[in-house]
Design an enzyme around this catalytic site. Structure first.
Site, PDB file in Angstrom:
ATOM      1  N   GLY A 133       0.617  -1.086  -0.050  1.00  0.00           N
ATOM      2  CA  GLY A 133      -0.003  -0.012  -0.180  1.00  0.00           C
ATOM      3  C   GLY A 133       0.995   1.267   0.093  1.00  0.00           C
ATOM      4  O   GLY A 133       0.580   2.273   0.625  1.00  0.00           O
ATOM      5  N   ALA A 134       1.883   1.135  -0.766  1.00  0.00           N
ATOM      6  CA  ALA A 134       2.869   2.343  -0.688  1.00  0.00           C
ATOM      7  C   ALA A 134       2.605   3.303  -1.724  1.00  0.00           C
ATOM      8  O   ALA A 134       3.655   4.138  -1.846  1.00  0.00           O
ATOM      9  CB  ALA A 134       4.398   1.505  -0.880  1.00  0.00           C
ATOM     10  N   SER A 135       1.739   3.420  -2.292  1.00  0.00           N
ATOM     11  CA  SER A 135       1.323   4.549  -3.415  1.00  0.00           C
ATOM     12  C   SER A 135       0.567   5.646  -2.820  1.00  0.00           C
ATOM     13  O   SER A 135       1.018   7.042  -3.235  1.00  0.00           O
ATOM     14  CB  SER A 135       0.593   3.823  -4.491  1.00  0.00           C
ATOM     15  OG  SER A 135      -0.733   3.629  -3.689  1.00  0.00           O
ATOM     16  N   VAL A 169      -2.135  -7.480  -2.967  1.00  0.00           N
ATOM     17  CA  VAL A 169      -1.755  -8.370  -1.787  1.00  0.00           C
ATOM     18  C   VAL A 169      -2.737  -9.616  -1.454  1.00  0.00           C
ATOM     19  O   VAL A 169      -2.564 -10.253  -0.615  1.00  0.00           O
ATOM     20  CB  VAL A 169      -1.178  -7.475  -0.492  1.00  0.00           C
ATOM     21  CG1 VAL A 169      -0.269  -6.664  -1.037  1.00  0.00           C
ATOM     22  CG2 VAL A 169      -2.642  -6.301  -0.092  1.00  0.00           C
ATOM     23  N   TYR A 189     -14.969  -3.552   7.827  1.00  0.00           N
ATOM     24  CA  TYR A 189     -13.671  -3.199   8.253  1.00  0.00           C
ATOM     25  C   TYR A 189     -13.080  -3.339   9.712  1.00  0.00           C
ATOM     26  O   TYR A 189     -12.206  -3.795  10.054  1.00  0.00           O
ATOM     27  CB  TYR A 189     -13.556  -1.644   7.785  1.00  0.00           C
ATOM     28  CG  TYR A 189     -12.487  -0.920   8.357  1.00  0.00           C
ATOM     29  CD1 TYR A 189     -11.345  -0.835   7.144  1.00  0.00           C
ATOM     30  CD2 TYR A 189     -12.210  -0.028   9.204  1.00  0.00           C
ATOM     31  CE1 TYR A 189     -10.109  -0.157   7.459  1.00  0.00           C
ATOM     32  CE2 TYR A 189     -11.158   0.689   9.652  1.00  0.00           C
ATOM     33  CZ  TYR A 189      -9.941   0.729   8.602  1.00  0.00           C
ATOM     34  OH  TYR A 189      -8.878   1.545   8.538  1.00  0.00           O
ATOM     35  N   ALA A 237     -14.365  -5.609  11.789  1.00  0.00           N
ATOM     36  CA  ALA A 237     -14.199  -7.144  11.890  1.00  0.00           C
ATOM     37  C   ALA A 237     -12.647  -7.529  11.568  1.00  0.00           C
ATOM     38  O   ALA A 237     -12.038  -8.207  12.002  1.00  0.00           O
ATOM     39  CB  ALA A 237     -15.260  -8.045  11.352  1.00  0.00           C
ATOM     40  N   ALA A 238     -12.532  -6.930  10.131  1.00  0.00           N
ATOM     41  CA  ALA A 238     -11.151  -7.456   9.726  1.00  0.00           C
ATOM     42  C   ALA A 238      -9.934  -7.046  10.461  1.00  0.00           C
ATOM     43  O   ALA A 238      -9.034  -7.358  10.682  1.00  0.00           O
ATOM     44  CB  ALA A 238     -11.181  -6.870   8.243  1.00  0.00           C
TER      45      ALA A 238
HETATM   46  P1  NAD Z   1      -4.709   4.740   1.898  1.00  0.00           P
HETATM   47  O1  NAD Z   1      -5.822   4.287   1.301  1.00  0.00           O
HETATM   48  O2  NAD Z   1      -3.967   6.094   1.560  1.00  0.00           O
HETATM   49  O3  NAD Z   1      -3.576   3.594   1.648  1.00  0.00           O
HETATM   50  C1  NAD Z   1      -3.718   2.187   1.553  1.00  0.00           C
HETATM   51  C2  NAD Z   1      -3.012   1.714   0.211  1.00  0.00           C
HETATM   52  O4  NAD Z   1      -3.279   0.246   0.259  1.00  0.00           O
HETATM   53  C3  NAD Z   1      -3.195   2.316  -1.127  1.00  0.00           C
HETATM   54  O5  NAD Z   1      -2.335   2.913  -1.695  1.00  0.00           O
HETATM   55  C4  NAD Z   1      -4.276   1.315  -1.515  1.00  0.00           C
HETATM   56  O6  NAD Z   1      -4.038   1.392  -3.277  1.00  0.00           O
HETATM   57  C5  NAD Z   1      -3.569   0.227  -1.265  1.00  0.00           C
HETATM   58  N1  NAD Z   1      -4.436  -1.021  -1.383  1.00  0.00           N
HETATM   59  C6  NAD Z   1      -5.452  -1.342  -1.157  1.00  0.00           C
HETATM   60  N2  NAD Z   1      -6.218  -2.709  -1.692  1.00  0.00           N
HETATM   61  C7  NAD Z   1      -4.649  -3.195  -2.135  1.00  0.00           C
HETATM   62  C8  NAD Z   1      -4.393  -4.411  -2.619  1.00  0.00           C
HETATM   63  N3  NAD Z   1      -5.284  -5.464  -2.802  1.00  0.00           N
HETATM   64  N4  NAD Z   1      -3.071  -4.706  -3.133  1.00  0.00           N
HETATM   65  C9  NAD Z   1      -2.107  -3.714  -2.973  1.00  0.00           C
HETATM   66  N5  NAD Z   1      -2.196  -2.236  -2.249  1.00  0.00           N
HETATM   67  C10 NAD Z   1      -3.556  -2.086  -2.093  1.00  0.00           C
HETATM   68  O7  NAD Z   1      -4.725   4.648   3.497  1.00  0.00           O
HETATM   69  P2  NAD Z   1      -3.990   5.343   4.674  1.00  0.00           P
HETATM   70  O8  NAD Z   1      -4.622   6.242   5.200  1.00  0.00           O
HETATM   71  O9  NAD Z   1      -2.619   5.631   4.256  1.00  0.00           O
HETATM   72  O10 NAD Z   1      -3.856   4.082   5.833  1.00  0.00           O
HETATM   73  C11 NAD Z   1      -2.648   3.319   5.984  1.00  0.00           C
HETATM   74  C12 NAD Z   1      -2.986   2.137   7.024  1.00  0.00           C
HETATM   75  O11 NAD Z   1      -3.475   2.699   8.178  1.00  0.00           O
HETATM   76  C13 NAD Z   1      -4.181   1.217   6.379  1.00  0.00           C
HETATM   77  O12 NAD Z   1      -3.997  -0.193   7.022  1.00  0.00           O
HETATM   78  C14 NAD Z   1      -5.423   1.925   7.256  1.00  0.00           C
HETATM   79  O13 NAD Z   1      -6.601   0.860   7.339  1.00  0.00           O
HETATM   80  C15 NAD Z   1      -4.721   2.344   8.510  1.00  0.00           C
HETATM   81  N6  NAD Z   1      -5.799   3.165   9.109  1.00  0.00           N
HETATM   82  C16 NAD Z   1      -5.741   4.664   8.631  1.00  0.00           C
HETATM   83  C17 NAD Z   1      -6.530   5.516   9.279  1.00  0.00           C
HETATM   84  C18 NAD Z   1      -6.634   6.830   8.515  1.00  0.00           C
HETATM   85  O14 NAD Z   1      -7.423   7.740   9.284  1.00  0.00           O
HETATM   86  N7  NAD Z   1      -6.296   7.138   7.350  1.00  0.00           N
HETATM   87  C19 NAD Z   1      -7.212   5.122  10.438  1.00  0.00           C
HETATM   88  C20 NAD Z   1      -7.065   3.987  10.917  1.00  0.00           C
HETATM   89  C21 NAD Z   1      -6.387   2.997  10.417  1.00  0.00           C
END
Ligand code: NAD
Length: 263
Positions: free
Chosen positions: A18-20, A66, A159, A161-162
């Site tokens: 999820g590095a994009s 992933v 979300y 539950a996961a």
């Molecule tokens: P984001 O949506 O900006 O980044 C998530 C990344 O995962 C995206 O780049 C997306 O393209 C990638 N992704 C999704 N499905 C994928 C797949 N099948 N294969 C490969 N890549 C995939 O989210 P974020 O805000 O950077 O969140 C980072 C982490 O923190 C996540 O696990 C999120 O659930 C968690 N989180 C975020 C928040 C928030 O407020 N942003 C709150 C609680 C937890």
């Protein structure tokens, strides 16, 4: 915790999923500054290539879904063929799914979310263990849960539950791999000011006929520290857990949430 002037990842190879967008590229930048060699993975190659080119040397951009076993194998192979080892696995990729009350919930929405937000961490963990960490008897795995995974969140049973299951996966992995000198921990963010949260707030504001500011104020009000976390706040904790500074910490879920959950 050490400052970022330290080089905690010198000689180490890390994979960040999820590095994009959002947190992923921020962690990538910070780990690179501390000497890490990186594989950055996400579904959209052009975005992950942008993140990689902002870092420069010692970084590979890989297209990987992933939830797909072959993609995960190829992602880890990219690290192995370039550097011969994987030291850190950051299971950061996630999707929010579609907001639904439980009485509207669908099998597809529930399982599609579960696959990215929990099962994928199993796939990536299994692959780095089998390809590198078990044999080298070293490694650190960091999973990314959510405060929704502690207390649940309205219209997010899929979300929540996961993300709750991911904490239990973390503990189980930690128990199984500890004797190999490998650690597994979980970062549990509350609201982070990334696109994921900005888009969520905009959507809720539209649905409720309120302003973005009103929705933000409603999220921040119950927080003891009255603030969102920045991606850097969350990244600092994740990097600490990934590093040898946390060498006797495993199986833990660390909240980075301005005090929302006090477990
Ligand atoms: P984001 O949506 O900006 O980044 C998530 C990344 O995962 C995206 O780049 C997306 O393209 C990638 N992704 C999704 N499905 C994928 C797949 N099948 N294969 C490969 N890549 C995939 O989210 P974020 O805000 O950077 O969140 C980072 C982490 O923190 C996540 O696990 C999120 O659930 C968690 N989180 C975020 C928040 C928030 O407020 N942003 C709150 C609680 C937890």
């Amino acid at each position: 915790m050490s400052s970022t002037t330290n080089r905690r990842f010198e000689g180490k190879v890390a994979i960040i999923t999820g590095a994009s967008t959002g947190l992923g590229p921020v962690m990538a930048q910070m780990m690179a500054q501390e000497g890490a060699k990186l594989v950055l993975a996400a579904r959209r190659l052009e975005l992950v290539e942008q993140a990689a080119s902002a870092i420069g040397a010692d970084v590979l951009a890989v297209r990987a879904d992933v939830t797909n076993e072959e993609d995960v194998a190829a992602m880890v192979e990219a690290a192995m063929s370039r550097w011969g080892q994987v030291d850190v696995m950051m299971n950061n990729a996630a999707v929010p799914g579609t907001d639904k009350f439980i009485w509207e919930q669908t099998v597809d929405n529930f399982l599609d979310t579960y696959k990215v937000d929990c099962m994928a961490a199993m796939l990536c963990t299994r692959e780095v263990l089998n390809r590198s960490m078990l044999e080298r008897r070293a490694g650190s795995i960091v999973n990314f849960s959510s405060s929704a995974g502690w207390d649940g969140m309205v219209r997010k049973s899929h979300y929540s539950a996961a993300k709750g299951a991911l904490r239990i996966l973390t503990k189980t992995v930690a128990r199984e791999v500890g004797e190999y000198g490998i650690r597994c921990n979980c970062v549990v963010p509350g609201a982070i000011g990334t696109d994921l949260m900005v888009n969520y707030i905009k959507r809720v504001a539209t649905e409720q006929g309120k302003s973005v500011e009103e929705i933000e104020a409603g999220i921040v009000a119950p927080l003891p520290l009255k603030t969102f976390s920045t991606p850097e706040d969350v990244a600092r904790t994740a990097l600490f857990l990934a590093s040898d500074e946390a060498r006797t910490i495993t199986g833990q879920s660390i909240n980075v949430d301005a005090g929302l959950v006090m477990s």
